[in-house]
Design a protein around this motif. Structure first.
Motif, PDB file in Angstrom:
ATOM      1  N   PRO A 135     -55.982 -20.893  22.721  1.00 31.57           N
ATOM      2  CA  PRO A 135     -54.533 -21.095  22.591  1.00 31.57           C
ATOM      3  C   PRO A 135     -53.759 -20.582  23.796  1.00 31.57           C
ATOM      4  O   PRO A 135     -52.745 -21.171  24.181  1.00 31.57           O
ATOM      5  N   GLY A 136     -54.229 -19.470  24.406  1.00 34.20           N
ATOM      6  CA  GLY A 136     -53.548 -18.952  25.586  1.00 34.20           C
ATOM      7  C   GLY A 136     -53.596 -19.927  26.742  1.00 34.20           C
ATOM      8  O   GLY A 136     -52.608 -20.109  27.468  1.00 34.20           O
ATOM      9  N   ARG A 137     -54.748 -20.567  26.935  1.00 33.37           N
ATOM     10  CA  ARG A 137     -54.866 -21.579  27.991  1.00 33.37           C
ATOM     11  C   ARG A 137     -53.926 -22.746  27.732  1.00 33.37           C
ATOM     12  O   ARG A 137     -53.258 -23.242  28.651  1.00 33.37           O
ATOM     13  N   ASP A 138     -53.835 -23.187  26.474  1.00 38.31           N
ATOM     14  CA  ASP A 138     -52.959 -24.311  26.145  1.00 38.31           C
ATOM     15  C   ASP A 138     -51.502 -23.960  26.426  1.00 38.31           C
ATOM     16  O   ASP A 138     -50.743 -24.778  26.961  1.00 38.31           O
ATOM     17  N   ALA A 139     -51.097 -22.737  26.068  1.00 39.34           N
ATOM     18  CA  ALA A 139     -49.704 -22.338  26.268  1.00 39.34           C
ATOM     19  C   ALA A 139     -49.373 -22.196  27.744  1.00 39.34           C
ATOM     20  O   ALA A 139     -48.294 -22.617  28.196  1.00 39.34           O
TER      21      ALA A 139
END
Length: 532
Positions: A84-88
């Motif tokens: 999720p951090g990469r997506d954000a």
């Protein structure tokens, strides 16, 4: 004398424009990690397909499939873990691009953002023109494909974006009526409605609101309002981050160190005042310069604490001194190239703060971490970096690992002291304390003998052939071993033969008072480290 508020008295849902980037977890993996999104790619979460690329769907891969089933359907499938951090992080550039065209953006989730449609529609001459302009700008700025849906309310706009529809004003209930109940995004409620014979959102919306609340609960009552097109939630508009960089253009080019130093202090004070106005401080500083001939120079300085106004001025002065005097033309550590000397004077200087923290975000320690001596040492080492390059001064950071050589990582002075490996895993096979004082850059060949003069070996079952008695290091004289412990086995990356390492390690104490860490691999002894 009624006490309730009817639907006619409620405000109408706001016309909402929602931008949706299909398969965003896959696109984010391409942006951040270089995974080709045009190939069959599946992003997995809890061993199930969370998102997949168009090529993967063409092979039968679907969301919710288990990893093994997805690989059976598509043997060439590229598997990526959900992050999720990469997506954000990757989606931030898309949101910034939308904010360049229209204000008041709310990030719904990585891959989707929304804004009130009225403003862009009035500015660009209509909702269709606004949608085309935003999609085109995102494609040109971020090289990302996106779709836009416009409807009355956020929920309907999100569904319209899936097909790129612009639902006319007042037409949202009709648009929602024919959609299946799965569009609500509530699997448990959807399963219940299906068993009750309710197939579409129109079927669900036809139920009395009071009965839905009493029978199914509050969350179902909210879903009932959405199904009927009564979405009254206001957008939580985000505030775009302020531009904290400071820039100065000079009529007369800076070609002398003294003039550059004066300019550096003035610009550094401006940057510090700007940061202080937002109650911020920076731990990294980007210094950008443009010369009369259009040459662009850039360097990032790092600091393990908060950069004060004097610290910012010092680093800008050191960097300009290095550029203008040409001292930074020397190669850095390992022959790393550095920017060449400017061919002309500097006409534009820009300072870009990074690593922003609240001013109370870093608290200095109580013993030995502050003071004039530390500040002097820090300035001297930073000055060496300004002359020789950032990799000229390195410090060691301890992390996880099974051998002493694996636990240390060298980082440039002032950089974030992050370990190369996390220290939290158990690291089975790790040597017990104490840690050796000196880790040799390369193991030194040695030999260990028993009392009969035979070379000591270790069997596959980790049995020592005999007690170690004598150590010979290189061409040196033999030294008696008066104490030893081990072996500690190490069998790493056995699944990759080219990278596999299998060793047995011993701690030995010598008659001359020394203590060493020895390793035995492939029948060859070596000295790896020295204990103090």
């Amino acid at each position: 004398m009624g006490g309730g508020t009817g639907d006619a008295e409620r405000p109408a849902p706001v016309r909402t424009l929602l931008l949706w980037c299909p398969d965003w977890p896959v696109v984010a993996a391409e942006i951040v990690d270089g995974v080709p999104a045009s190939a069959p790619v599946a992003v997995l979460h809890a061993n199930r397909v969370y998102a997949c690329s168009t090529a993967a769907r063409a092979e039968g891969v679907r969301r919710g499939l288990r990893k093994r089933e997805a690989q059976n359907r598509c043997p060439q499938l590229i598997v990526v873990d959900h992050d999720p951090g990469r997506d954000a992080r990757a989606f931030e550039s898309v949101v910034a691009a939308v904010e360049e065209v229209a204000a008041g953006v709310e990030v719904i989730r990585p891959g989707a953002c929304a804004l009130v449609a009225r403003g862009p529609a009035r500015y660009f001459g209509g909702e269709e023109q606004a949608a085309e302009r935003i999609v085109e700008h995102v494609a040109q700025t971020c090289l990302v494909e996106s779709q836009i849906g416009i409807a009355d309310g956020l929920f309907a706009a999100g569904l319209a974006a899936r097909t790129g529809q612009l639902v006319p004003p007042g037409g949202t209930p009709e648009f929602l009526a024919g959609l299946p109940v799965e569009a609500l995004g509530r699997p448990a409620l959807t399963d219940l409605l299906r068993r009750l014979g309710l197939r579409t959102l129109a079927d669900f919306a036809a139920l009395p609101a009071g009965d839905v609340l009493a029978r199914f609960g509050f969350d179902a009552a909210l879903a009932h309002q959405l199904a009927a097109g009564r979405d009254h939630r206001r957008l939580a508009v985000r505030r775009p981050p302020p531009d904290l960089a400071v820039t100065e253009t000079y009529d007369e080019a800076l070609d002398r160190v003294d003039a550059a130093a004066f300019a550096a202090r003035s610009l550094a004070e401006r940057l510090h005042e700007t940061l202080a106005g937002h109650a911020l401080a920076c731990t990294r500083l980007g210094i950008e310069a443009v010369t009369e001939h259009g040459q662009e120079l850039h360097r990032v300085w790092r600091h393990d604490g908060l950069l004060s106004a004097a610290a910012i001025a010092d680093r800008v002065r050191w960097q300009l001194d290095g550029w203008l005097s040409g001292t930074n033309r020397r190669p850095g550590a390992g022959g790393r190239p550095v920017p060449p000397r400017p061919t002309s004077g500097i006409i534009r200087l820009r300072l870009v703060p990074d690593g922003l923290l609240a001013q109370a975000g870093l608290q200095p320690g109580l013993w030995g971490e502050t003071g004039a001596e530390r500040d002097r040492a820090h300035r001297a080492l930073s000055r060496v970096q300004g002359i020789l390059g950032p990799d000229a001064v390195l410090t060691a950071v301890l992390g996880g690992g099974r051998s002493p050589s694996d636990q240390a990582r060298l980082v440039p002075w002032g950089d974030e002291r992050t370990p190369g490996r996390p220290a939290t895993p158990p690291w089975p096979g790790r040597l017990p304390p104490p840690a050796p004082a000196v880790v040799l850059p390369a193991p030194v060949p040695a030999a260990v003998y028993d009392s009969t003069g035979e070379l000591v070996v270790v069997t596959a079952r980790l049995a020592v052939s005999a007690a170690p008695v004598r150590l010979v290091v290189g061409a040196a004289a033999p030294v008696e071993i008066v104490g030893w412990a081990g072996p500690w086995p190490l069998d790493e990356r056995w699944w990759a033969p080219a990278e596999a390492r299998r060793r047995a390690r011993f701690q030995v104490r010598l008659a001359d008072g020394g203590a060493l860490l020895l390793s035995l691999a492939g029948g060859q002894w070596a000295v790896e480290a020295v204990y103090d």
